[in-house]
Design a protein around this motif. Sequence first.
Motif, PDB file in Angstrom:
ATOM      1  N   THR A   1       0.836  -1.202   0.000  1.00  0.00           N
ATOM      2  CA  THR A   1       0.000   0.000   0.000  1.00  0.00           C
ATOM      3  C   THR A   1       0.871   1.252   0.000  1.00  0.00           C
ATOM      4  N   SER A   2       1.938   1.222   0.769  1.00  0.00           N
ATOM      5  CA  SER A   2       2.849   2.368   0.825  1.00  0.00           C
ATOM      6  C   SER A   2       3.510   2.625  -0.528  1.00  0.00           C
ATOM      7  N   ILE A   3       4.000   1.563  -1.180  1.00  0.00           N
ATOM      8  CA  ILE A   3       4.659   1.720  -2.489  1.00  0.00           C
ATOM      9  C   ILE A   3       3.658   2.172  -3.546  1.00  0.00           C
ATOM     10  N   ILE A   4       2.492   1.542  -3.563  1.00  0.00           N
ATOM     11  CA  ILE A   4       1.478   1.856  -4.577  1.00  0.00           C
ATOM     12  C   ILE A   4       1.024   3.309  -4.464  1.00  0.00           C
ATOM     13  N   LYS A   5       0.836   3.789  -3.243  1.00  0.00           N
ATOM     14  CA  LYS A   5       0.419   5.185  -3.069  1.00  0.00           C
ATOM     15  C   LYS A   5       1.547   6.153  -3.412  1.00  0.00           C
ATOM     16  N   GLU A   6       2.779   5.802  -3.052  1.00  0.00           N
ATOM     17  CA  GLU A   6       3.915   6.674  -3.375  1.00  0.00           C
ATOM     18  C   GLU A   6       4.065   6.842  -4.888  1.00  0.00           C
ATOM     19  N   TYR A   7       3.891   5.736  -5.615  1.00  0.00           N
ATOM     20  CA  TYR A   7       4.097   5.747  -7.068  1.00  0.00           C
ATOM     21  C   TYR A   7       2.810   6.025  -7.857  1.00  0.00           C
ATOM     22  N   ASN A   8       1.691   6.149  -7.174  1.00  0.00           N
ATOM     23  CA  ASN A   8       0.406   6.378  -7.849  1.00  0.00           C
ATOM     24  C   ASN A   8       0.112   5.255  -8.850  1.00  0.00           C
ATOM     25  N   LEU A   9       0.178   4.016  -8.366  1.00  0.00           N
ATOM     26  CA  LEU A   9      -0.010   2.840  -9.222  1.00  0.00           C
ATOM     27  C   LEU A   9      -1.462   2.381  -9.206  1.00  0.00           C
ATOM     28  N   ASP A  10      -1.775   1.497 -10.143  1.00  0.00           N
ATOM     29  CA  ASP A  10      -3.166   1.094 -10.359  1.00  0.00           C
ATOM     30  C   ASP A  10      -3.444  -0.376 -10.063  1.00  0.00           C
ATOM     31  N   GLY A  11      -2.425  -1.224 -10.076  1.00  0.00           N
ATOM     32  CA  GLY A  11      -2.691  -2.643  -9.896  1.00  0.00           C
ATOM     33  C   GLY A  11      -1.437  -3.434  -9.595  1.00  0.00           C
ATOM     34  N   ILE A  12      -1.617  -4.750  -9.407  1.00  0.00           N
ATOM     35  CA  ILE A  12      -0.484  -5.630  -9.154  1.00  0.00           C
ATOM     36  C   ILE A  12      -0.564  -6.860 -10.046  1.00  0.00           C
ATOM     37  N   ASP A  13       0.602  -7.423 -10.274  1.00  0.00           N
ATOM     38  CA  ASP A  13       0.764  -8.656 -11.037  1.00  0.00           C
ATOM     39  C   ASP A  13       1.564  -9.617 -10.169  1.00  0.00           C
ATOM     40  N   ILE A  14       1.191 -10.889 -10.177  1.00  0.00           N
ATOM     41  CA  ILE A  14       1.870 -11.884  -9.339  1.00  0.00           C
ATOM     42  C   ILE A  14       2.759 -12.749 -10.220  1.00  0.00           C
ATOM     43  N   ASP A  15       4.081 -12.663  -9.997  1.00  0.00           N
ATOM     44  CA  ASP A  15       5.034 -13.385 -10.854  1.00  0.00           C
ATOM     45  C   ASP A  15       6.058 -14.164 -10.030  1.00  0.00           C
ATOM     46  N   TYR A  16       5.630 -14.736  -8.902  1.00  0.00           N
ATOM     47  CA  TYR A  16       6.522 -15.652  -8.189  1.00  0.00           C
ATOM     48  C   TYR A  16       6.745 -16.904  -9.030  1.00  0.00           C
ATOM     49  N   GLU A  17       8.006 -17.382  -9.055  1.00  0.00           N
ATOM     50  CA  GLU A  17       8.354 -18.530  -9.884  1.00  0.00           C
ATOM     51  C   GLU A  17       9.036 -19.653  -9.112  1.00  0.00           C
ATOM     52  N   HIS A  18       9.374 -19.396  -7.850  1.00  0.00           N
ATOM     53  CA  HIS A  18      10.033 -20.401  -7.003  1.00  0.00           C
ATOM     54  C   HIS A  18       9.374 -20.363  -5.625  1.00  0.00           C
ATOM     55  N   PHE A  19       9.241 -21.523  -5.016  1.00  0.00           N
ATOM     56  CA  PHE A  19       8.377 -21.626  -3.841  1.00  0.00           C
ATOM     57  C   PHE A  19       9.000 -22.473  -2.733  1.00  0.00           C
ATOM     58  N   GLU A  20       8.932 -21.939  -1.515  1.00  0.00           N
ATOM     59  CA  GLU A  20       9.229 -22.705  -0.313  1.00  0.00           C
ATOM     60  C   GLU A  20       7.940 -23.150   0.366  1.00  0.00           C
ATOM     61  N   ALA A  21       6.831 -22.517   0.018  1.00  0.00           N
ATOM     62  CA  ALA A  21       5.534 -22.824   0.622  1.00  0.00           C
ATOM     63  C   ALA A  21       4.727 -23.737  -0.286  1.00  0.00           C
ATOM     64  N   ASP A  22       3.748 -24.431   0.282  1.00  0.00           N
ATOM     65  CA  ASP A  22       2.885 -25.317  -0.492  1.00  0.00           C
ATOM     66  C   ASP A  22       1.851 -24.493  -1.263  1.00  0.00           C
ATOM     67  N   PRO A  23       1.182 -25.093  -2.248  1.00  0.00           N
ATOM     68  CA  PRO A  23       0.215 -24.357  -3.067  1.00  0.00           C
ATOM     69  C   PRO A  23      -0.913 -23.715  -2.280  1.00  0.00           C
ATOM     70  N   GLU A  24      -1.416 -24.385  -1.261  1.00  0.00           N
ATOM     71  CA  GLU A  24      -2.536 -23.839  -0.495  1.00  0.00           C
ATOM     72  C   GLU A  24      -2.133 -22.571   0.262  1.00  0.00           C
ATOM     73  N   THR A  25      -0.916 -22.560   0.811  1.00  0.00           N
ATOM     74  CA  THR A  25      -0.431 -21.366   1.508  1.00  0.00           C
ATOM     75  C   THR A  25      -0.259 -20.211   0.528  1.00  0.00           C
ATOM     76  N   PHE A  26       0.308 -20.499  -0.641  1.00  0.00           N
ATOM     77  CA  PHE A  26       0.457 -19.476  -1.675  1.00  0.00           C
ATOM     78  C   PHE A  26      -0.907 -18.911  -2.066  1.00  0.00           C
ATOM     79  N   ALA A  27      -1.862 -19.797  -2.303  1.00  0.00           N
ATOM     80  CA  ALA A  27      -3.201 -19.361  -2.714  1.00  0.00           C
ATOM     81  C   ALA A  27      -3.830 -18.459  -1.668  1.00  0.00           C
ATOM     82  N   GLU A  28      -3.717 -18.839  -0.406  1.00  0.00           N
ATOM     83  CA  GLU A  28      -4.356 -18.060   0.649  1.00  0.00           C
ATOM     84  C   GLU A  28      -3.660 -16.713   0.843  1.00  0.00           C
TER      85      GLU A  28
END
Length: 304
Positions: A138-165
């Motif tokens: 929220t701090s970064i988005i407001k500072e930069y006056n941004l409109d949205g986010i994109d999720i591009d994680y490609e490597h995982f230490e957590a299981d799929p359910e944790t990532f989803a939640e």
Amino acid sequence: MAPSNSFISSLAMILIVPLAFGAPSASPKQLFREYIGAEFKDVRFSDVPINPAVDFHFLLSFAIDYDTSGSPAPTNGKFNVFWDSDNLNPSQVSSIKSRNSNTKVGLSLGGDSVSSGYVYFNPDSVDSWVENAVSSLTSIIKEYNLDGIDIDYEHFEADPETFAECIGRLITTLKNNGVISFASIAPFDDDQVQSHYLALWKKYRQIIDYVNFQFYAYDQGTTVDQFLGYFNEQSEKYSGGKVLVSFISDGSGGLSPADGFFTACTRLKSQGKLHGIFIWSADDSKAEGFKYEEQSQEMLALPH
């Protein structure tokens, strides 16, 4: 005899009402998106051609929940800016948006690597990660006056359910708080990657606006027919979603513009399946003068 006022009013309604209700509505613009800033090649928003006949999204790459020390380490949702913020700063965001009413700017989370090491999705817990992520983003988005986010994680230490939640709750909170207006995900065809993103899609698809599928992660030399097969396969997996097609500027993977990418797009457009195009990335396109950015947007701007 002059016509009565009531007659004139009735005639006006006959002439005007059908025109008002019968006026054709403008077709929605198609979407073009471009990742920018990850490779520190001094590219600026203003370098990239923007066609006013499309909806244009820049995606700043990347915000990462790692510290910014010499040896970055996970911070459990406390995001920092890792893109070229010298050339892509808040004033530049405001400038490009004010000059181009069809342009929005978002940020992408995660990415493949930082300082020659992989970026891992590695939360301590769902609650603590979400709390930290909401606050820091929220701090970064407001500072930069941004409109949205994109999720591009490609490597995982957590299981799929944790990532989803974690990701599902993050997007939901940011949208409910009015911080962002769109969210996208950027999977590619890898078993571990797909297991995480499909778990997220299964539970939270209603809050995900676009699927930036990385078709350039397929083998270099992909044919048009193979590409169309991949598109149909992924559209079935992300059923109901707006799956965008894509290529990589340096030609290192997938179907390149030189080998038929736009032929594939034309076929999809004729079938009503072309939801948009995105490119990785403006940093690499700069060397070629953004010729494929221009061609992509020109094709999207053509009538169906």
